[in-house]
Design a protein around this motif. Sequence first.
Motif, PDB file in Angstrom:
ATOM      1  N   LEU A 213      -7.570 -97.424  26.283  1.00 24.46           N
ATOM      2  CA  LEU A 213      -8.956 -96.983  26.476  1.00 24.46           C
ATOM      3  C   LEU A 213      -9.033 -95.467  26.620  1.00 24.46           C
ATOM      4  O   LEU A 213      -9.909 -94.810  26.038  1.00 24.46           O
ATOM      5  CB  LEU A 213      -9.543 -97.654  27.718  1.00 24.46           C
ATOM      6  CG  LEU A 213      -9.796 -99.168  27.623  1.00 24.46           C
ATOM      7  CD1 LEU A 213     -10.162 -99.719  28.994  1.00 24.46           C
ATOM      8  CD2 LEU A 213     -10.898 -99.475  26.617  1.00 24.46           C
ATOM      9  N   LEU A 214      -8.116 -94.893  27.399  1.00 26.36           N
ATOM     10  CA  LEU A 214      -8.180 -93.467  27.702  1.00 26.36           C
ATOM     11  C   LEU A 214      -7.705 -92.593  26.544  1.00 26.36           C
ATOM     12  O   LEU A 214      -7.920 -91.377  26.566  1.00 26.36           O
ATOM     13  CB  LEU A 214      -7.348 -93.169  28.949  1.00 26.36           C
ATOM     14  CG  LEU A 214      -7.863 -93.805  30.241  1.00 26.36           C
ATOM     15  CD1 LEU A 214      -6.905 -93.550  31.390  1.00 26.36           C
ATOM     16  CD2 LEU A 214      -9.255 -93.274  30.592  1.00 26.36           C
ATOM     17  N   THR A 215      -7.067 -93.184  25.542  1.00 23.49           N
ATOM     18  CA  THR A 215      -6.668 -92.418  24.354  1.00 23.49           C
ATOM     19  C   THR A 215      -7.461 -92.832  23.126  1.00 23.49           C
ATOM     20  O   THR A 215      -7.128 -92.426  22.006  1.00 23.49           O
ATOM     21  CB  THR A 215      -5.154 -92.608  24.071  1.00 23.49           C
ATOM     22  OG1 THR A 215      -4.873 -94.012  23.922  1.00 23.49           O
ATOM     23  CG2 THR A 215      -4.317 -92.026  25.203  1.00 23.49           C
ATOM     24  N   CYS A 216      -8.505 -93.611  23.325  1.00 20.25           N
ATOM     25  CA  CYS A 216      -9.361 -94.038  22.219  1.00 20.25           C
ATOM     26  C   CYS A 216     -10.099 -92.826  21.646  1.00 20.25           C
ATOM     27  O   CYS A 216     -10.781 -92.100  22.385  1.00 20.25           O
ATOM     28  CB  CYS A 216     -10.358 -95.075  22.716  1.00 20.25           C
ATOM     29  SG  CYS A 216     -11.608 -95.536  21.508  1.00 20.25           S
ATOM     30  N   PRO A 217      -9.987 -92.541  20.342  1.00 19.85           N
ATOM     31  CA  PRO A 217     -10.626 -91.356  19.770  1.00 19.85           C
ATOM     32  C   PRO A 217     -12.135 -91.288  20.012  1.00 19.85           C
ATOM     33  O   PRO A 217     -12.673 -90.207  20.291  1.00 19.85           O
ATOM     34  CB  PRO A 217     -10.308 -91.472  18.271  1.00 19.85           C
ATOM     35  CG  PRO A 217      -9.038 -92.269  18.225  1.00 19.85           C
ATOM     36  CD  PRO A 217      -9.145 -93.245  19.353  1.00 19.85           C
ATOM     37  N   THR A 218     -12.816 -92.417  19.894  1.00 17.48           N
ATOM     38  CA  THR A 218     -14.261 -92.411  20.120  1.00 17.48           C
ATOM     39  C   THR A 218     -14.595 -91.998  21.553  1.00 17.48           C
ATOM     40  O   THR A 218     -15.512 -91.192  21.789  1.00 17.48           O
ATOM     41  CB  THR A 218     -14.857 -93.798  19.825  1.00 17.48           C
ATOM     42  OG1 THR A 218     -14.799 -94.042  18.428  1.00 17.48           O
ATOM     43  CG2 THR A 218     -16.312 -93.889  20.279  1.00 17.48           C
ATOM     44  N   ILE A 219     -13.873 -92.536  22.520  1.00 21.66           N
ATOM     45  CA  ILE A 219     -14.142 -92.211  23.923  1.00 21.66           C
ATOM     46  C   ILE A 219     -13.819 -90.752  24.203  1.00 21.66           C
ATOM     47  O   ILE A 219     -14.586 -90.043  24.874  1.00 21.66           O
ATOM     48  CB  ILE A 219     -13.350 -93.159  24.849  1.00 21.66           C
ATOM     49  CG1 ILE A 219     -13.914 -94.579  24.728  1.00 21.66           C
ATOM     50  CG2 ILE A 219     -13.398 -92.685  26.291  1.00 21.66           C
ATOM     51  CD1 ILE A 219     -13.153 -95.628  25.512  1.00 21.66           C
ATOM     52  N   LEU A 220     -12.692 -90.258  23.681  1.00 21.28           N
ATOM     53  CA  LEU A 220     -12.328 -88.857  23.885  1.00 21.28           C
ATOM     54  C   LEU A 220     -13.360 -87.921  23.251  1.00 21.28           C
ATOM     55  O   LEU A 220     -13.742 -86.904  23.848  1.00 21.28           O
ATOM     56  CB  LEU A 220     -10.941 -88.592  23.291  1.00 21.28           C
ATOM     57  CG  LEU A 220      -9.754 -89.238  24.018  1.00 21.28           C
ATOM     58  CD1 LEU A 220      -8.473 -89.004  23.228  1.00 21.28           C
ATOM     59  CD2 LEU A 220      -9.621 -88.684  25.425  1.00 21.28           C
ATOM     60  N   ALA A 221     -13.807 -88.259  22.050  1.00 23.01           N
ATOM     61  CA  ALA A 221     -14.782 -87.408  21.361  1.00 23.01           C
ATOM     62  C   ALA A 221     -16.130 -87.408  22.079  1.00 23.01           C
ATOM     63  O   ALA A 221     -16.795 -86.368  22.200  1.00 23.01           O
ATOM     64  CB  ALA A 221     -14.951 -87.875  19.922  1.00 23.01           C
ATOM     65  N   ALA A 222     -16.551 -88.576  22.560  1.00 20.51           N
ATOM     66  CA  ALA A 222     -17.802 -88.650  23.308  1.00 20.51           C
ATOM     67  C   ALA A 222     -17.716 -87.827  24.593  1.00 20.51           C
ATOM     68  O   ALA A 222     -18.691 -87.169  24.988  1.00 20.51           O
ATOM     69  CB  ALA A 222     -18.131 -90.105  23.629  1.00 20.51           C
TER      70      ALA A 222
END
Length: 431
Positions: A213-222
């Motif tokens: 979850l913490l390295t998910c590109p979408t979450i990091l970009a958001a």
Amino acid sequence: MTVQDRPLKGAWGMTALLFLFMLINFADKVVVGLAAVPLTRDLGLTPEQFGDIGSAFFLLFAISAIVVGFISNRVQTKHTLLVMAIIWSVVQFPMLGMVSLETLIICRIILGAGEGPAGPVATHAIYKWFPDSLRGLPTAVIAQGSAFGVIIAVPLLNWIIEKYSWHWAFGALGIAGLVWAVLWLIFGREGTLVDAPVSNTSSGNERVPYRYLLTCPTILAACAAGFASYWGLALGLTWFTSYLVAGLGFSQKLGGNLTVLPWVFGALVVLAGGYVSQRLKRKGVSSRLCRGVVPCLTILAGGCVLPFVGAMPSDALKIAALVFGSAIGSTIYVVLPMIISELTPHPQRAAMLAITTSVVTFAGVLAPRIMGSMIQNAATPLAGYEQGYVILGLLLLAGGLIGLLFIRPERDRKRLAAHAVADLSLQPARA
């Protein structure tokens, strides 16, 4: 598993209470910036010291958000919301007496610790009342508690500051917090709606390891887009009134009342953005477009305007550029929690909302202090402010571009589903 297609009964009543919760939350935040000039005069503060006060609020903000977020995975949100409101209220009352710089900083640190979890916990609470496809509008309404906390509170607090003193502005907020706590104790309830699982084959008792979850590109970009936007919000809370009064030479009354402008514009942006995002989602438009591309384009628009605030030929145009540039990207505050909710299993949602909020709001630790340093070291205070807005513009351009390129919820939802595992702690006990 049957997917709920309508809000639970009483959902909008809970939305109204949480709207008031966030209204008080942001009134608490803005009072220091509103009282900046008389407060710094009375306490003999330098711009850097006042910047430290603004940053102090966010010192434990992120840590508290994470801790309480994990607690809210297990504890009913009605209890955590009540405790937070009581903390906010009690910590305001020391401001009614003799106040030193140290006292003010300590109280703001405690207030920040109490308010850090407010946004994610309130969002987690309301998501227990609405299904995913109907969360755009209630998320926007709760987010607008922040704007209306400023729009409604600023004229009242400014009047209190002028007629009585900045001390009583803090006291009034303490009383308001206690009133909300009583209302919540009487009317607050817990929703029962559970999200559909991340993977189609799961029963709903699933989790995804946090490393994914913490390295998910979408979450990091958001988070990157949200961080840039929150930098501007933190500057607005701490320095906007001071910019008008000490930078442009407006009176406390006029400068204080004009402080509502970014929040009025931001409220319209967020409500419109939340409504459009929800409508597009209901029509089957991808999350990539309605929760990624559209909000990030508005952030980029703000970044294109802010570097030119200092070049505007009149005070009115300076204010207009600053208001537009800092508030046009506010829709990210609505879509960010929806993105996290879309990608995170229900049992982990509160913690992930808290973690991402802590990342975004870390901008609040840096922005006020850096702006204070720039004002103190510039040739003139006005030049310092406007250099700070150039930095904000560059951050918005970077954050908006990252979000535009990497927010892809549908793709990353499939990736996360491959890592979903049963959460044995949620399995029913066997006889």
